[in-house]
Design a protein around this motif. Structure first.
Motif, mmCIF file in Angstrom:
data_model
loop_
_atom_site.group_PDB
_atom_site.id
_atom_site.type_symbol
_atom_site.label_atom_id
_atom_site.label_comp_id
_atom_site.label_asym_id
_atom_site.label_seq_id
_atom_site.Cartn_x
_atom_site.Cartn_y
_atom_site.Cartn_z
ATOM 1 N N GLY A 69 0.796 -1.220 0.000
ATOM 2 C CA GLY A 69 0.000 0.000 0.000
ATOM 3 C C GLY A 69 0.826 1.266 0.000
ATOM 4 N N SER A 185 -5.947 -8.552 3.432
ATOM 5 C CA SER A 185 -5.103 -7.934 2.403
ATOM 6 C C SER A 185 -5.591 -6.524 2.096
ATOM 7 C CB SER A 185 -5.122 -8.784 1.125
ATOM 8 O OG SER A 185 -4.665 -10.092 1.379
ATOM 9 N N GLY A 186 -6.918 -6.376 1.962
ATOM 10 C CA GLY A 186 -7.470 -5.047 1.705
ATOM 11 C C GLY A 186 -7.194 -4.085 2.839
ATOM 12 N N TYR A 189 -3.590 -2.655 2.629
ATOM 13 C CA TYR A 189 -3.421 -1.470 1.769
ATOM 14 C C TYR A 189 -3.942 -0.218 2.459
ATOM 15 C CZ TYR A 189 -2.945 -4.992 -1.932
ATOM 16 O OH TYR A 189 -2.552 -6.050 -2.690
ATOM 17 N N SER A 298 -4.406 3.299 -3.257
ATOM 18 C CA SER A 298 -4.256 2.178 -2.333
ATOM 19 C C SER A 298 -5.539 1.957 -1.539
ATOM 20 C CB SER A 298 -3.088 2.432 -1.366
ATOM 21 O OG SER A 298 -1.863 2.429 -2.049
ATOM 22 N N GLY A 302 -7.604 -1.403 -1.947
ATOM 23 C CA GLY A 302 -7.874 -2.184 -0.749
ATOM 24 C C GLY A 302 -9.355 -2.453 -0.572
#
Length: 501
Positions: A69, A185-186, A189, A298, A302
């Motif tokens: 990110g 993961s999201g 970011y 980012s 995300g």
């Protein structure tokens, strides 16, 4: 000793031959279904255990993709190109996959609670310490240490779920567990970009997950349940030697083909997760009248990753549960179809990034939803085609192969291809390539992921040929071991009841 790791005894040989084979499997499945087919049968402590595992998996993937990110800031800080930036993720994944087999071996034989608590503590401390390192090479070393800690957790956690539940309940709990991967993961970011922007220093993005990790260590060490191996299936099977474990896994076609397919998934997700935000940032800023910041890209990327996980992981689990009873080969078929749908959607998203603002996000969302169909299903398959005392080793073996040939090299490979293309696209001017050259080089490099998705889809479809047979082998092995254990107990009871002379 047969491939399942069980030595048949003469009196029970009928369980592994002919129609008795199928009846033993049917009885075992009926027994498991009665025992754990409804979520209402799940205890509060079991829910707590799954919740803890999901929480740790969430922060695990948050930590893994926080750097992605803020990748543009990392490149500026250390004055590196795409190739060296990609190498940071490669170092992490290499350490992760190299140590996974060791933790798989330990996880099949020793306390999983202690191993996981120590591993979470390691990656929490090294993430925090690494955020203060100012030398690129030492920073890469700390990312490697983080990978070692995360390997201890990711290798063992799914096997705890497999030992608590069977059948439909296990599938739902695994879906909940793997649901944390795209969502985490999201968040990675978002946390990386937002924390870095607020503090004015990207390094603060790395200092969020260690706080959560400290809480995770306490929960794993003192609250999480660590069941007996094979508890949910009432398996009495004992671990075999490590050599026997590996030989049985290599001879298991469903396991090997699904592992190769998942390797393609790892390759694609590793490359897109690492390079996706930077690629979209470059493409959108080439459009007339568009000026979007790295932090906002980012944030949006995300959000898309999280939304695709919210849609894709439960959808895959629901499709698997709905189709499996009528179509026993449904699991690998759904995974293969998902990859074959994802490939053209991702390609369209990449092609349209330079020309449209919303279309790339839409197509990438579709592609990621299709890609996320496989997370819970692959884990479920890997557990029910492997006997209980071999499952941590199987998880470790799959991690080793999928990361060694997948995301260990894909971020670095994409970076190397991109740097090479910059030379040709920029007519040799590597001192200050234009944004257009940077975008085009990265775009061409990322097209590799679409071809890899097609290969992965083919491997999953090949798995459909063997999946039913290999699952039946495991059911028969468990049924045989249970029958053998019952006979042994009965014989021992008879001997103890014989009056002495």
């Amino acid at each position: 000793m047969d491939q399942s790791g069980i030595t048949p005894n003469t009196s029970n040989q009928q369980l592994v031959n002919g129609s008795d084979n199928d009846s033993a499997t049917a009885l075992l499945q009926e027994k498991q279904a009665r025992r754990r087919e409804n979520l209402g049968d799940v205890t509060f402590r079991e829910y707590m255990t799954v919740g803890i595992l999901c929480f740790v998996n969430l922060i695990n993937y948050m930590d893994r993709f926080t750097i992605a990110g803020v990748l543009a800031d990392v490149k500026s800080e250390f004055n590196i190109g795409d190739d060296w930036a990609g190498l940071l993720q490669t170092v992490f994944v290499i350490a992760y996959m190299v140590f996974a087999p060791m933790f798989g071996y330990l996880g099949d034989r020793y306390s999983r609670r202690k191993i996981m608590a120590a591993g979470v503590a390691l990656w929490t401390m090294t993430t925090f310490a690494g955020s203060y390192v100012t030398n690129y090479y030492w920073f890469a070393v700390f990312r490697g240490l983080v990978g070692i800690g995360e390997a201890s957790y990711s290798t063992i956690a799914p096997t705890i779920i497999s030992d608590l539940f069977v059948g439909n309940v296990r599938s739902k709990m695994l879906a909940f567990f793997y649901f944390a991967i795209p969502v985490g993961s999201g968040f990675g970011y978002i946390v990386g970009s937002v924390a870095g922007a607020i503090a004015g220093d990207w390094r603060w993005g790395l200092r969020v997950t260690p706080v959560l990790g400290a809480a995770a260590v306490i929960l794993v060490a003192f609250v999480m349940q660590d069941p007996e191996r094979g508890q949910a299936e009432e398996s009495t099977m004992k671990p075999t030697s490590y050599g026997d474990d590996l030989r049985a896994l290599v001879k298991n076609p469903s396991f090997m083909l699904s592992t190769l397919a998942f390797t393609c998934v790892a390759f694609v997700t590793g490359a897109l997760a690492w390079w996706g935000p930077l690629f979209i940032y470059l493409g959108l800023n080439l459009q007339p009248g568009v000026a979007i910041s790295k932090e906002r890209v980012s944030l949006v990327f995300g959000g898309i990753t999280m939304a695709s996980g919210l849609a894709g992981v439960p959808l895959g689990a629901w499709l698997g549960a709905a189709l499996l009873k009528r179509f026993p080969r449904a699991h690998p078929f759904i995974c293969g179809a998902g990859l074959l749908v994802s490939a053209p959607a991702m390609a369209l998203g990449m092609l349209l990034t330079q020309y449209y603002f919303y279309a790339p996000f839409v197509f990438m969302f579709i592609g990621e939803v299709a890609l996320n169909l496989n997370w819970a299903i692959v884990a479920d398959m890997s557990l029910y085609i492997v006997i209980p005392p071999r499952r941590s080793t199987a998880e470790a073996f799959q991690i080793l192969i999928s990361h060694m040939l997948g995301d260990a090299g894909s971020p670095y490979l994409i970076g190397v291809i991109s740097e090479s293309l910059k030379r040709s696209l920029g007519s040799g001017d590597m001192e200050s390539p234009s944004m257009s050259v940077q975008f085009r080089a990265l775009q061409y490099a990322l097209f590799v992921t679409c071809f890899v998705e097609v290969i992965g889809g083919a491997f999953f479809l090949m798995t459909t040929k063997y999946i039913v047979r290999d699952k039946q082998k495991v059911d028969r092995a468990i049924a045989e071991a249970e029958a053998h254990g019952s006979e042994a107990s009965h014989s021992q009871a008879q001997e103890e009841n014989v009056p002495g002379e």
